[in-house]
Design an enzyme around this catalytic site. Structure first.
Site, mmCIF file in Angstrom:
data_model
loop_
_atom_site.group_PDB
_atom_site.id
_atom_site.type_symbol
_atom_site.label_atom_id
_atom_site.label_comp_id
_atom_site.label_asym_id
_atom_site.label_seq_id
_atom_site.Cartn_x
_atom_site.Cartn_y
_atom_site.Cartn_z
ATOM 1 N N ASP A 80 17.498 -0.243 67.615
ATOM 2 C CA ASP A 80 18.154 -1.155 68.335
ATOM 3 C C ASP A 80 17.839 -2.510 68.279
ATOM 4 O OD1 ASP A 80 15.929 -0.777 69.396
ATOM 5 O OD2 ASP A 80 15.400 -1.740 70.893
ATOM 6 N N GLU A 137 14.637 -0.415 72.487
ATOM 7 C CA GLU A 137 13.136 -0.063 72.464
ATOM 8 C C GLU A 137 12.260 -1.326 72.361
ATOM 9 O OE1 GLU A 137 9.334 0.067 70.689
ATOM 10 O OE2 GLU A 137 10.840 -1.509 69.995
ATOM 11 N N GLU A 138 13.091 -2.086 72.121
ATOM 12 C CA GLU A 138 11.933 -3.748 72.285
ATOM 13 C C GLU A 138 11.635 -3.652 73.516
ATOM 14 O OE1 GLU A 138 11.102 -4.863 70.021
ATOM 15 O OE2 GLU A 138 12.001 -4.465 67.885
ATOM 16 N N ARG A 180 -3.028 7.173 61.236
ATOM 17 C CA ARG A 180 -4.020 7.101 61.805
ATOM 18 C C ARG A 180 -4.694 7.972 63.142
ATOM 19 N NH1 ARG A 180 -7.999 3.350 63.291
ATOM 20 N NH2 ARG A 180 -8.744 3.591 64.864
ATOM 21 N N HIS A 367 10.250 -9.401 63.826
ATOM 22 C CA HIS A 367 10.720 -10.842 65.201
ATOM 23 C C HIS A 367 10.754 -12.289 64.257
ATOM 24 C CE1 HIS A 367 9.772 -7.937 68.705
ATOM 25 N NE2 HIS A 367 10.438 -7.133 67.395
HETATM 26 ZN ZN LIG Z 1 9.707 -4.799 67.418
HETATM 27 ZN ZN LIG Z 2 10.157 -1.950 66.672
#
Ligand SMILES: [Zn+2]
Ligand SMILES: [Zn+2]
Length: 393
Positions: A80, A137-138, A180, A367
């Site tokens: 997305d 997802e956002e 990680r 972003h």
């Molecule tokens: Zn993002």
């Molecule tokens: Zn992302």
């Protein structure tokens, strides 16, 4: 044994083409028909037979059968975009008012690449691979929706892996890869709290119950949870980002609303923060003769990388880019990532693929309207994923 590294490098141009096609048609949330049609078409071209999509189901789930049908590896990519106007000036820049400013276009392209390599190497594939293309997802809603739609069933998944591209972590060079152990990204929860009192004239506060006074006390007290109740060795953030109440200086408002976000890296701290936010709001409102309504919304949990899976993934990364180019991500970020919902269910690992430019002037944060990716690193994603799938015992 198939040379996955070489196969991935040979796909580099195709990966760039896929990414640019996706980049030019960014879509939001669950409203992603063009992207989904594109991904399904490309999977069909490769000969992937079992593609599950539509029928009220969210996202795309495609299976590539391995020799051992009992064992299943999930590989997840989100696809997305964001609602913002692109300002990169790239020839394939989007013009529809949305933008791939987080790199999810590359995630989807790289998962197509992984599928292509695995289809070529099917004869050696030990576990079945479930390719998971995830929307939304956002806003953190895509992963829970896919879980509700049965992404973990039929067949059940044993392990899940994924990656994020870009410049989320500083100090990496293109061509490197970051891993990680343990927490990599934070839980991200939200609250909206409405204090109710009794409005009236600003000159006669004794005849009113002032909700702004409650809100102001609470904004201060909430910071005590982090500074006085959370271990200095744990990470936690409580941010009040909005406060709304009142219309005139000489009016005591009947209600006041605050809104904020809560971030932390462990389930225990997460529970404590929520409990105490609720208690402080309820008790302060009561102490000041008012009442309160609390809306507490859960975002993604903390993203926790499994030790064993991360160990195995790290070994594969070293094989693909060389041990000298594989480094630990030193600090987790307090940003959230809804991959965490998948990793809450089964052991998994999420790694970082740096895609910044050597020329620092071209690097912008995720972003940002000028955000772009160094496409030269794309082959690394599918190489690592495919090699990891082929090395399952
Ligand atoms: Zn993002
Ligand atoms: Zn992302």
């Amino acid at each position: 044994m198939h040379d996955v590294r070489q196969k991935a490098q040979a796909l580099q141009e195709q990966l760039v083409q896929w990414r640019r096609a996706l980049h030019a048609t960014p879509e939001l949330g669950f409203d992603t028909p063009v992207t989904e049609r594109f991904l399904v078409e490309e999977l069909k071209k490769m000969g992937v037979e079992d593609i599950r999509h539509g029928n009220g189901k969210r996202g795309i789930v495609a299976l590539i059968k391995g020799k051992n049908p009992e064992k299943v590896l999930g590989i997840r990519a989100d696809y997305d975009a964001l609602n913002m106007t692109e300002d990169t000036g790239l020839p394939f820049a989007a013009t529809n008012g949305n933008m791939h400013a987080c790199g999810h276009d590359a995630h989807a392209a790289m998962l197509l690449g992984t599928a292509k390599i695995l289809m070529d190497c099917r004869d050696e594939l030990p576990w079945t691979v479930k390719l998971i293309f995830q929307p939304s997802e956002e806003n953190g809603k895509g992963a829970p929706a896919m879980i509700e739609d049965g992404v973990f069933e039929n067949p059940a998944m044993d392990v899940v892996v994924g990656l994020h591209i870009g410049n989320l972590w500083k100090g990496f060079k293109p061509g490197e890869a970051g891993y990680r152990f343990g927490a990599l990204m934070a839980a991200a929860d939200w609250f909206k709290i409405v204090f109710e009192g009794k409005g009236g004239h600003g000159a006669t506060p004794h005849l009113t119950v002032d909700p702004l006074a409650m809100a102001c006390q609470v904004v201060g007290l909430l910071q005590q949870i982090v500074s006085r109740e959370t271990s200095p060795l744990d990470s936690a953030v409580v941010t009040v980002g909005t406060i709304q109440g009142g219309t005139m200086p000489n009016i005591i408002a009947p209600s006041c609303t605050i809104g904020g976000t809560v971030r932390c890296l462990s389930p225990e701290v997460r529970k404590h923060l929520e409990t105490r936010i609720r208690e402080i709001c309820t008790d302060t409102a009561r102490a000041l003769r008012g009442s309160v309504a609390i809306e507490y919304t859960y975002g993604p949990p903390p993203l926790i990388n499994d030790k064993g899976i991360t160990e195995e993934l790290k070994a594969v990364m070293e094989e693909i880019v060389g041990a000298e180019n594989v480094r630990e991500v030193e600090e987790p970020t307090m940003g959230g990532e809804d991959m965490a919902f998948f990793q809450e269910k089964v052991p998994g690992s999420f790694f970082f693929l740096p895609a910044n430019f050597e020329d620092a002037g071209r690097n912008f944060p995720h972003h940002h309207p000028k955000f772009d990716l160094n496409e030269d690193v794309f082959w690394i994603g599918p190489a690592v994923m495919a090699r990891f799938a082929l090395s399952r015992g």
